[in-house]
Enzyme design. Sequence first.
Site, PDB file in Angstrom:
ATOM      1  N   GLY C 148      12.519  -2.281  23.707  1.00 14.01           N
ATOM      2  CA  GLY C 148      11.718  -3.375  24.228  1.00 14.01           C
ATOM      3  C   GLY C 148      12.173  -4.708  23.657  1.00 14.01           C
ATOM      4  O   GLY C 148      12.912  -4.771  22.663  1.00 14.01           O
ATOM      5  N   CYS C 149      11.735  -5.792  24.290  1.00 15.83           N
ATOM      6  CA  CYS C 149      12.194  -7.121  23.896  1.00 15.83           C
ATOM      7  C   CYS C 149      11.655  -7.506  22.516  1.00 15.83           C
ATOM      8  O   CYS C 149      12.409  -7.951  21.646  1.00 15.83           O
ATOM      9  CB  CYS C 149      11.808  -8.149  24.948  1.00 15.83           C
ATOM     10  SG  CYS C 149      10.075  -8.096  25.474  1.00 15.83           S
ATOM     11  N   TYR C 150      10.351  -7.346  22.303  1.00 18.50           N
ATOM     12  CA  TYR C 150       9.800  -7.693  20.990  1.00 18.50           C
ATOM     13  C   TYR C 150      10.425  -6.831  19.886  1.00 18.50           C
ATOM     14  O   TYR C 150      10.834  -7.357  18.843  1.00 18.50           O
ATOM     15  CB  TYR C 150       8.282  -7.522  20.975  1.00 18.50           C
ATOM     16  CG  TYR C 150       7.498  -8.554  21.749  1.00 18.50           C
ATOM     17  CD1 TYR C 150       7.602  -9.902  21.459  1.00 18.50           C
ATOM     18  CD2 TYR C 150       6.601  -8.178  22.748  1.00 18.50           C
ATOM     19  CE1 TYR C 150       6.843 -10.855  22.149  1.00 18.50           C
ATOM     20  CE2 TYR C 150       5.840  -9.113  23.440  1.00 18.50           C
ATOM     21  CZ  TYR C 150       5.961 -10.448  23.136  1.00 18.50           C
ATOM     22  OH  TYR C 150       5.215 -11.377  23.805  1.00 18.50           O
TER      23      TYR C 150
END
Lengths: 339, 339, 339, 339
Positions: C148-150
């Site tokens: 995921g991005c985070y």
Amino acid sequence: MTLKVAVLGASGYAGGELIRLVDDHPVMEIAYLGAHSRAGSRLGDVHPHLGGGARRLEPIRSELADGTDIAFLGLPHGSSWETAHLLAEAGVAVFDLGSDYRMDTPERYEAAYGSPHPLPAELAAWLYGLPELFGDTLPGARRVAVPGCYPTSALLGLAPLLSAGVISGPIVVDSMSGVTGAGRGLRADLHYGAVDESVRAYGITTHRHRPEIEMGLEAVISVPEAVQFTPHLVPMQRGILSTCSATLTAMGAIEPVLREAYDRTAFVDVIDVPPQTRWVVGSNRALIHAAEDGPTGRAIVTVAIDNLGKGAAGQAIQCANLALGLPEASGLTAVGWLP
Amino acid sequence: MTLKVAVLGASGYAGGELIRLVDDHPVMEIAYLGAHSRAGSRLGDVHPHLGGGARRLEPIRSELADGTDIAFLGLPHGSSWETAHLLAEAGVAVFDLGSDYRMDTPERYEAAYGSPHPLPAELAAWLYGLPELFGDTLPGARRVAVPGCYPTSALLGLAPLLSAGVISGPIVVDSMSGVTGAGRGLRADLHYGAVDESVRAYGITTHRHRPEIEMGLEAVISVPEAVQFTPHLVPMQRGILSTCSATLTAMGAIEPVLREAYDRTAFVDVIDVPPQTRWVVGSNRALIHAAEDGPTGRAIVTVAIDNLGKGAAGQAIQCANLALGLPEASGLTAVGWLP
Amino acid sequence: MTLKVAVLGASGYAGGELIRLVDDHPVMEIAYLGAHSRAGSRLGDVHPHLGGGARRLEPIRSELADGTDIAFLGLPHGSSWETAHLLAEAGVAVFDLGSDYRMDTPERYEAAYGSPHPLPAELAAWLYGLPELFGDTLPGARRVAVPGCYPTSALLGLAPLLSAGVISGPIVVDSMSGVTGAGRGLRADLHYGAVDESVRAYGITTHRHRPEIEMGLEAVISVPEAVQFTPHLVPMQRGILSTCSATLTAMGAIEPVLREAYDRTAFVDVIDVPPQTRWVVGSNRALIHAAEDGPTGRAIVTVAIDNLGKGAAGQAIQCANLALGLPEASGLTAVGWLP
Amino acid sequence: MTLKVAVLGASGYAGGELIRLVDDHPVMEIAYLGAHSRAGSRLGDVHPHLGGGARRLEPIRSELADGTDIAFLGLPHGSSWETAHLLAEAGVAVFDLGSDYRMDTPERYEAAYGSPHPLPAELAAWLYGLPELFGDTLPGARRVAVPGCYPTSALLGLAPLLSAGVISGPIVVDSMSGVTGAGRGLRADLHYGAVDESVRAYGITTHRHRPEIEMGLEAVISVPEAVQFTPHLVPMQRGILSTCSATLTAMGAIEPVLREAYDRTAFVDVIDVPPQTRWVVGSNRALIHAAEDGPTGRAIVTVAIDNLGKGAAGQAIQCANLALGLPEASGLTAVGWLP
């Protein structure tokens, strides 16, 4: 004296502004908040910026407005005619921010919106509430159609000039609006990702505010005048800038005509520099700048308003003040929010 | 084959885009980065998005360009004429993104910018580098004035129509630009707090891109045509939308004329919906939409470009490709960044 | 060599970026674009910035991917597990940008997402594709869950420090993301009017990227480490900034550890100033800045990535390059779009 | 009763808000507008949103404030101490929005700002004007240092919890602010092109609001408490969100403590959802949300204020109301501008 107010369409952007302004008005008082899909919700959940409190949105039913003196309707196109009519018949002073009663004849309504008006005989009873141009008719009025945001800006810039005979067609109006003008409903083209960092024209040749502008100009000069109108969506919340142009019939006349027209108004100022929309956001003010272009012999008039202020809720309050014999500026401000 | 490239004005927005594009070009290679106030700085400090590396900006001195094949100049108005001239005399192919050599005659230069050209006899030697309209002249060219961003958008939309005789004046161009069009210099009116959430017109009747648009149109139809031009600043980084209108001399003709004009071009597309600026940002593409308005008999043509792409650095690369006999699209893309 | 690529979820933001990157990749080639609700649409209508062409989106059916070498899946949480499994079983190299196969055990999946995994026995077969931390496992891989991005941003900043023993808990990660991170679907809280000019925290204590961050850290240090994670929505399109903090166990160590960790990587740079998200938007780059706070004895590490680049599509391409034996940076760039 | 008011620093953002609020205040009246570089300008040119009128900005000279009852100073750090002192000595009630008198001791001032205070003996005479925490001291006060915007938000969220003993360190405050917090002066990093579409941390470990937060907490608990404070710049005009975290010493206690602390306040509300900054912009309101994170045993408290309202001009008016015996909310509103 306290005037009891119903705000119908209380969950929308214009509804929220109406509530804010009525709460701040010296003699008006909210008595009934009506909404369709958000009926039953707490006001604080629908408009968190308005603060908490126990107020709730109720369904929109004309009988719930019994006992109110004033109703402001901020409903989508085609949704207000019946409620507006019932309330007016019941003696409530109705100020409809929608477009259902803006056209002056059934023919014009059908030409503008593509279907016959459901109550064509009623159209003549409704006034077009643009105080600076047609304010003389407002005292005592109980049926007022509040103008659209784009028409307000274009008519303020063009009507005095056309009336004075200092401009002629072709008239071109290129307007730029913030996103709240498109309402609060979910639409793919209003997703943040679709609006941010971009500008686009829309409704080219077909926007329904175009016949409204043409009607307003015809009301002033008594002959039809076609207007080329192109609205644009700009990545900002509030504000409209209309850049209006027309052929000059005389040089040096347009700024004096505009200054004379708005000299004694509370909310329209002719200024020396092109206005920014942000200077008027949050206020009921309109700022107008006029320029003459020698080589083309054209007038270029730019007008800035807050689409939710002078273009909607503010103008509705202004109309109500005039209709009900209150000072025109009651509860309104000419001071904006941002430098 | 490798072509050595000088980018002068490397610290500005257009300079940064030129570096990005040249770094990505199959046969061009940066040999010299020149800047005024930022001379001595690391490229990574001036344009952090371009990444690190040991490259430094050097002062702008024509002798430092010795041995380069191509020079791109992205300097403020009035700052490029001498360097451009010296480099061209030294045999460098010069592509000046500034306005110093855009006007075709000393008279027009003085009328446009208010002072005489410092090297009036040189003006005739420079070509106006708008490939889709005047590309035939570019092969072999060594002195090219790259058009301004607003003129590129307006001329792409209007020139074919005027040339085909399907429109006539009055011509109205209302353009909306992102902030990078105004450059990277410090100005109170470009402070975030002065731009965000607001739109405004500026340079009404006086913007220096107006005579450039008029020159471009005259080049096509051989008679002068005055243009009413009003630029607007919109709260976004990049992109220009020009909404151009003119009187139709025939119905049903404008879209076919535009499609015919751009049918074989790599970067100009006529599309069925009004374009958003964001669809072209990051690319060298121009998107054009044409509409006819029956009641006013007017054409409404909207054109979207990236002011730093097709309106500056991209177009400069395109001109260089054509001048130097490379494929027109080398190192350029028609693909933008954002939906 | 040409590798045929399927992009499933082609209508979303990550899907659009995948198409853009694959089209630009030297050996990959789009063979199949799959989408759910937009199946049947022209690519140019779904992603106007990608240009025209005859390509159409097809329905998502695993048999349509027959003959493809690589599949990238950009589907909502819970939507990819079946298709991903079928494709992998059929011999396609699958890179799932969704969260269905990111957790390493059925227990962790259920704890993270609140329901049992539909194919629990498969979880162990999928690799967590964060090349700079776990890249050794990628060569030859055919089942890769792209982070995921985070988590990408937080793990890049924290994992080397925790691994080196120079920080300890409590670990606090406050992240700020642009709106594209929330996807392209219609949601009232993603309306332009709800995002513009505002910042807010969301998913406090409950965001599903938090267990993913914790899993990634545990993979590095072999013991569980709880992370306080609070994401924030910021009015911009793209980019994530994660401000990560932890207690220092030694002074003067964190920057050297980070520089050592990323010294030989293509896309992660440790820099001397706090990074802006805009410097990396459009690229596959991550920028990291480290500071030590004497009075609190805490490390403050800020990490900027493009949520659609290094946080999604770029990282997926990077994983595919490594899995398939291509140069790690093929088709990727470390150059961003904006100064 | 009318109280004559001087606003010094009238050309800045806080100055403009002070003028707007004083003009709207029932018993205050602008008597003197002072500015440095813009002295001599018409108010309407400096703050176009405030409307026209003949008011002009005058130079800042303490003798020009003769006869005023109240002075609000919105001047840069280090610029107000002398004027503030002279006015206070002359009997004017002074509310300094700057940082010159915020520290309680010469030692703390020097530690915070890096140089000795020019009038160290005066520091003890000035109160720190955060009404909800230290309001008991304000009645009768004539020397009030109005807190900074970040400290206001952090202290409102943390002080009651620390005072009640329900949290302990490490305390982490990650704040996000709109651009007006950085003032109206020209700076390259505040150019629209440098702020738009980006977020960044700044002043990591060194921001001068950090010792102010620490002083405020020490005032409550009587022992020093170090605070890790990282401010971030977000692309919006107004608003601060502070995400504050600390270790819980008890579960289930923080929300009740906060509700109890602010139960009887006019402007601070504890709410059930994480606040958006936009809900408070334009108002003097602070919105607080509290969450407890089981796995880390941490409290996460988010606080939203308008940096120019409760974080500057609004709080200054609130302090003046209390100091001068007026109702605390005179001239102030808890209603914001945007949903």
